[in-house]
Design an enzyme around this catalytic site. Structure first.
Site, PDB file in Angstrom:
ATOM      1  N   ASP A  25      37.125  44.557  38.566  1.00 16.63           N
ATOM      2  CA  ASP A  25      36.849  45.440  37.427  1.00 16.63           C
ATOM      3  C   ASP A  25      37.828  46.604  37.371  1.00 16.63           C
ATOM      4  O   ASP A  25      38.343  47.047  38.398  1.00 16.63           O
ATOM      5  CB  ASP A  25      35.403  45.958  37.565  1.00 16.63           C
ATOM      6  CG  ASP A  25      34.897  46.564  36.266  1.00 16.63           C
ATOM      7  OD1 ASP A  25      35.447  46.232  35.191  1.00 16.63           O
ATOM      8  OD2 ASP A  25      33.950  47.371  36.319  1.00 16.63           O
ATOM      9  N   HIS A  74      45.163  43.848  32.215  1.00 18.99           N
ATOM     10  CA  HIS A  74      44.793  42.469  32.563  1.00 18.99           C
ATOM     11  C   HIS A  74      45.989  41.730  33.173  1.00 18.99           C
ATOM     12  O   HIS A  74      45.841  40.968  34.127  1.00 18.99           O
ATOM     13  CB  HIS A  74      44.290  41.713  31.326  1.00 18.99           C
ATOM     14  CG  HIS A  74      43.026  42.305  30.755  1.00 18.99           C
ATOM     15  ND1 HIS A  74      41.973  42.681  31.531  1.00 18.99           N
ATOM     16  CD2 HIS A  74      42.663  42.593  29.480  1.00 18.99           C
ATOM     17  CE1 HIS A  74      41.004  43.171  30.774  1.00 18.99           C
ATOM     18  NE2 HIS A  74      41.403  43.133  29.524  1.00 18.99           N
ATOM     19  N   LEU A  84      41.267  27.158  51.941  1.00 18.45           N
ATOM     20  CA  LEU A  84      40.420  28.111  51.206  1.00 18.45           C
ATOM     21  C   LEU A  84      39.807  27.468  49.964  1.00 18.45           C
ATOM     22  O   LEU A  84      40.497  26.767  49.218  1.00 18.45           O
ATOM     23  CB  LEU A  84      41.287  29.303  50.762  1.00 18.45           C
ATOM     24  CG  LEU A  84      40.593  30.338  49.860  1.00 18.45           C
ATOM     25  CD1 LEU A  84      39.705  31.257  50.688  1.00 18.45           C
ATOM     26  CD2 LEU A  84      41.613  31.165  49.096  1.00 18.45           C
ATOM     27  N   ARG A 125      33.168  45.128  44.584  1.00 18.75           N
ATOM     28  CA  ARG A 125      33.445  45.465  43.194  1.00 18.75           C
ATOM     29  C   ARG A 125      34.426  46.629  43.178  1.00 18.75           C
ATOM     30  O   ARG A 125      34.214  47.637  43.843  1.00 18.75           O
ATOM     31  CB  ARG A 125      32.183  45.847  42.421  1.00 18.75           C
ATOM     32  CG  ARG A 125      32.502  46.157  40.945  1.00 18.75           C
ATOM     33  CD  ARG A 125      31.285  46.291  40.069  1.00 18.75           C
ATOM     34  NE  ARG A 125      31.694  46.393  38.655  1.00 18.75           N
ATOM     35  CZ  ARG A 125      30.991  45.960  37.633  1.00 18.75           C
ATOM     36  NH1 ARG A 125      29.821  45.396  37.834  1.00 18.75           N
ATOM     37  NH2 ARG A 125      31.428  46.083  36.394  1.00 18.75           N
TER      38      ARG A 125
HETATM   39  C1  IPE Z   1      32.214  42.368  35.010  1.00 23.96           C
HETATM   40  O1  IPE Z   1      32.900  43.456  34.500  1.00 23.96           O
HETATM   41  C2  IPE Z   1      32.901  41.093  34.621  1.00 23.96           C
HETATM   42  C3  IPE Z   1      34.190  40.836  35.227  1.00 23.96           C
HETATM   43  C4  IPE Z   1      34.796  41.573  36.130  1.00 23.96           C
HETATM   44  C5  IPE Z   1      34.835  39.624  34.809  1.00 23.96           C
HETATM   45  P1  IPE Z   1      32.515  44.135  33.110  1.00 23.96           P
HETATM   46  O2  IPE Z   1      33.536  45.189  32.871  1.00 23.96           O
HETATM   47  O3  IPE Z   1      32.357  43.104  32.064  1.00 23.96           O
HETATM   48  O4  IPE Z   1      31.097  44.769  33.419  1.00 23.96           O
HETATM   49  P2  IPE Z   1      30.321  45.964  32.718  1.00 23.96           P
HETATM   50  O5  IPE Z   1      30.321  45.697  31.257  1.00 23.96           O
HETATM   51  O6  IPE Z   1      31.069  47.219  33.036  1.00 23.96           O
HETATM   52  O7  IPE Z   1      28.972  45.961  33.342  1.00 23.96           O
HETATM   53  C1  IPE Z   2      37.990  43.651  34.359  1.00 24.82           C
HETATM   54  O1  IPE Z   2      38.491  44.818  33.811  1.00 24.82           O
HETATM   55  C2  IPE Z   2      38.425  42.401  33.625  1.00 24.82           C
HETATM   56  C3  IPE Z   2      37.372  41.764  32.831  1.00 24.82           C
HETATM   57  C4  IPE Z   2      36.138  42.170  32.726  1.00 24.82           C
HETATM   58  C5  IPE Z   2      37.730  40.557  32.120  1.00 24.82           C
HETATM   59  P1  IPE Z   2      37.876  45.457  32.510  1.00 24.82           P
HETATM   60  O2  IPE Z   2      38.531  44.860  31.311  1.00 24.82           O
HETATM   61  O3  IPE Z   2      36.387  45.391  32.515  1.00 24.82           O
HETATM   62  O4  IPE Z   2      38.349  46.964  32.657  1.00 24.82           O
HETATM   63  P2  IPE Z   2      37.480  48.262  32.423  1.00 24.82           P
HETATM   64  O5  IPE Z   2      36.231  48.117  33.247  1.00 24.82           O
HETATM   65  O6  IPE Z   2      37.184  48.339  30.960  1.00 24.82           O
HETATM   66  O7  IPE Z   2      38.347  49.385  32.888  1.00 24.82           O
HETATM   67 MG    MG Z   3      34.893  46.566  33.236  1.00 22.73          MG
END
Ligand code: IPE
Ligand code: IPE
Ligand code: MG
Length: 247
Positions: free
Chosen positions: A18, A35, A129, A186
């Site tokens: 995340d 990303h 793995l 996380r």
């Molecule tokens: C969880 O992250 C999903 C992934 C890392 C793929 P999100 O960014 O979607 O989660 P929330 O919305 O902050 O809970």
């Molecule tokens: C994780 O990073 C990737 C996915 C959930 C696909 P985010 O896109 O959720 O990034 P933040 O949490 O908005 O910073």
């Molecule tokens: Mg996120």
């Protein structure tokens, strides 16, 4: 691996990757740049997991709720998955990595489905793995699909409801035959599961790292493993299995 007791290496690490968007925002870049930077860290995490002797690595790449993001961002994330599989599959195969994909296959774009199948089929006999990519994954959706499958078995007379065990539920989940995650990491400072591995993480240790995913390097992974090594898992008993009570 320096500083990590080989007996304390988790068998299964699951990571909620995340913070890509915030990483990009902090640099004045579009979310997509976050990303893209995140994909490079996926390679590094796989390498670090292999070096550390971790047997299973699950990476949360796209949740069943991430469809609620702007269309352009969803498209970009789909493109990155295609890019990752096309670019990295041969190398993963060479490294004896077995790829699994968990999540719902029905609602993903039709051109992505064959890529996922190819990744799994090509690496199915590999013994190194196990890399599980959680894509279009939501734990409640996974549990719902498992319950439907069990209900069909009951309706057809193949399953006796009175004898359903936890192991029967396990083997209807996308993670069937994988051990439960010992450690869930996380990144980004958020402290929630966001619908990830709800059933499987019943006794997992959680390590929340403050860094955003594109900054999660080898040293950060080692830090999380070291923190795991300091935990005392009890599983509801009075001491860790294999240890005398009071130890
Ligand atoms: C969880 O992250 C999903 C992934 C890392 C793929 P999100 O960014 O979607 O989660 P929330 O919305 O902050 O809970
Ligand atoms: C994780 O990073 C990737 C996915 C959930 C696909 P985010 O896109 O959720 O990034 P933040 O949490 O908005 O910073
Ligand atoms: Mg996120």
């Amino acid at each position: 691996m320096p500083g990590i007791d080989p007996d304390k290496v988790p068998h299964h690490v699951a990571i909620i990757m995340d913070g890509n968007g915030r990483w990009a925002k902090a640099r004045g870049l579009p979310r997509t740049a976050g990303h893209h930077a995140g994909v490079e860290r996926v390679r590094e995490a796989v390498r670090t997991a292999r070096e550390a002797g971790i047997a299973n690595l699950t990476l949360f790449a796209f949740s069943s709720e991430n469809w609620n993001r702007p269309k352009e961002e969803v498209q970009d994330l789909m493109g990155l998955l295609r890019f990752f599989i096309r670019r990295d599959l041969a190398e993963l195969h060479k490294q004896n990595v077995r790829v699994r994909v968990i999540g719902c296959r029905e609602t993903i774009q039709s051109d992505i489905r064959p890529l996922l199948i190819e990744a799994e089929e090509r690496t199915v006999a590999n013994t190194g793995l196990v890399l599980a990519i959680a894509f279009n994954y939501g734990a409640r959706d996974e549990l719902t699909r498992a319950m439907r499958a069990i209900a069909v078995g009951v309706a057809e007379g193949r399953i006796d409801p009175a004898t359903i065990t936890e192991a029967d539920i396990d083997c209807h989940l996308d993670t069937a035959a994988m051990p439960d995650p010992d450690l869930v990491i996380r990144t980004s400072g958020e402290q929630r599961l966001s619908n990830f591995l709800l059933w499987q993480s019943a006794y997992s240790e959680f390590v929340f790292m403050p860094c955003y995913w594109p900054d999660f390097d080898r040293a950060a992974f080692h830090e999380a493993l070291a923190e795991y090594g300091r935990r005392n898992r009890r599983f509801g008993a009075l001491a860790a299995p294999g240890l005398a009570v009071g130890q």
